[in-house]
Write an enzyme that holds these catalytic residues in place. Structure first.
Site, mmCIF file in Angstrom:
data_model
loop_
_atom_site.group_PDB
_atom_site.id
_atom_site.type_symbol
_atom_site.label_atom_id
_atom_site.label_comp_id
_atom_site.label_asym_id
_atom_site.label_seq_id
_atom_site.Cartn_x
_atom_site.Cartn_y
_atom_site.Cartn_z
ATOM 1 N N ASP A 29 91.863 49.786 33.294
ATOM 2 C CA ASP A 29 93.247 49.350 33.513
ATOM 3 C C ASP A 29 93.822 49.636 34.898
ATOM 4 O O ASP A 29 95.025 49.888 35.032
ATOM 5 C CB ASP A 29 94.169 49.981 32.452
ATOM 6 C CG ASP A 29 93.725 49.637 31.041
ATOM 7 O OD1 ASP A 29 92.722 48.932 30.884
ATOM 8 O OD2 ASP A 29 94.370 50.101 30.093
ATOM 9 N N LYS A 134 91.021 43.827 26.860
ATOM 10 C CA LYS A 134 91.323 44.521 25.601
ATOM 11 C C LYS A 134 92.794 44.351 25.238
ATOM 12 O O LYS A 134 93.665 44.506 26.108
ATOM 13 C CB LYS A 134 90.954 46.008 25.713
ATOM 14 C CG LYS A 134 91.704 46.751 26.796
ATOM 15 C CD LYS A 134 91.130 48.149 26.985
ATOM 16 C CE LYS A 134 91.891 48.966 27.988
ATOM 17 N NZ LYS A 134 93.224 49.382 27.592
ATOM 18 N N CYS A 167 95.534 55.081 27.695
ATOM 19 C CA CYS A 167 94.289 54.289 27.544
ATOM 20 C C CYS A 167 93.034 55.112 27.794
ATOM 21 O O CYS A 167 92.004 54.877 27.161
ATOM 22 C CB CYS A 167 94.356 53.058 28.427
ATOM 23 S SG CYS A 167 95.586 51.892 27.785
HETATM 24 C C1 C5J Z 1 97.492 52.281 29.781
HETATM 25 C C2 C5J Z 1 99.726 52.124 28.956
HETATM 26 N N1 C5J Z 1 96.592 51.559 30.440
HETATM 27 N N2 C5J Z 1 100.084 53.290 29.460
HETATM 28 N N3 C5J Z 1 98.529 51.589 29.240
HETATM 29 O O1 C5J Z 1 97.397 53.469 29.694
HETATM 30 O O2 C5J Z 1 100.467 51.503 28.259
#
Ligand code: C5J
Length: 228
Positions: A29, A134, A167
């Site tokens: 991410d 995802k 995540c």
């Molecule tokens: C991730 C989020 N990537 N914090 N997403 O951690 O919503």
């Protein structure tokens, strides 16, 4: 990289036995909307500089990983343009006034194909490096990540990316339950909330490494140099 015997990396709570040929780097991410000034993360009032600290350590690790010819997988959090893979609970919870699918500074928020959804240029995947899209926080949920890793013969993961307590942790827990040994380089993961980051790292190594191992990326770079 030719198959070499395993190398011990000093880590918490004890040394991680690193076997390059069966270890994949999983980068989670590192998307423009989470990391770039003017993106969705900042629009929500978050300090993106907290996350941006992880860019350079990730860039160095990815470069060394590529030079060593090892497997890398990138993941992105996001949804189909018609939002048919977005649960009601995720849509309605957590984002304040603006939510997933709404228009943000870099296109529709967390929607596949939009500018903000894509990976930052500093860590952009090479054409042969798979990207796992995802819909959830965990990279195993509703994706083909597991079959990809099984087909490659991967048994260990180095997991990096953002955010540490969301995540990264969710994916780490999923991986741990599937039998992967996971190492988290502390400087290659980050959170908008430094105290969450610190506690999330402590949770990984508690109770003899209940979810895995933690070290600094410099230790991994040194191990890769040794294995070359
Ligand atoms: C991730 C989020 N990537 N914090 N997403 O951690 O919503």
């Amino acid at each position: 990289m030719p198959e070499k015997s395993s190398i011990k990396i000093e880590a918490e709570p004890y040394a991680f036995v690193f076997t390059p040929a069966t270890c994949a780097l999983l980068i989670l991410d590192m998307q423009r909307d989470f990391l770039e000034p003017g993106g969705f993360g900042e629009m929500l009032g978050n300090d993106v500089s907290q996350l941006r600290q992880a860019i350079e350590p990730n860039r160095q690790l990815l470069a060394a990983w590529r030079t060593a010819g090892l497997k890398v997988v990138h993941a992105r959090e996001g949804h189909r343009p018609d939002l048919s893979d977005l649960s009601h609970s995720k849509k309605n919870r957590g984002w304040g006034k603006t939510s997933i699918g709404d228009r943000g500074p870099m296109g529709r928020i967390l929607v596949r194909g939009e500018q903000g959804h894509d990976i930052i240029p500093e860590l952009y995947p090479l054409p042969h490096e798979p990207i796992v899209d995802k819909p959830g926080k965990g990279a195993f949920y509703a994706t083909d990540l597991q079959s990809l890793l099984v087909n490659w013969g991967i048994t260990q993961l180095i997991i990096t990316g953002v955010t540490t307590e969301v995540c990264v942790h969710t994916t780490l827990r999923e991986a741990n339950d599937r039998g992967y040994d996971c190492l988290i380089p502390s400087d290659c993961v980050a959170s908008y909330f430094p105290h969450f980051h610190e506690m999330a790292l402590k949770m990984i190594t508690a109770q003899g490494g209940i979810f895995g191992w933690v070290c600094n990326s410099a230790r991994i770079l040194a191990a890769l140099a040794k294995a070359a």
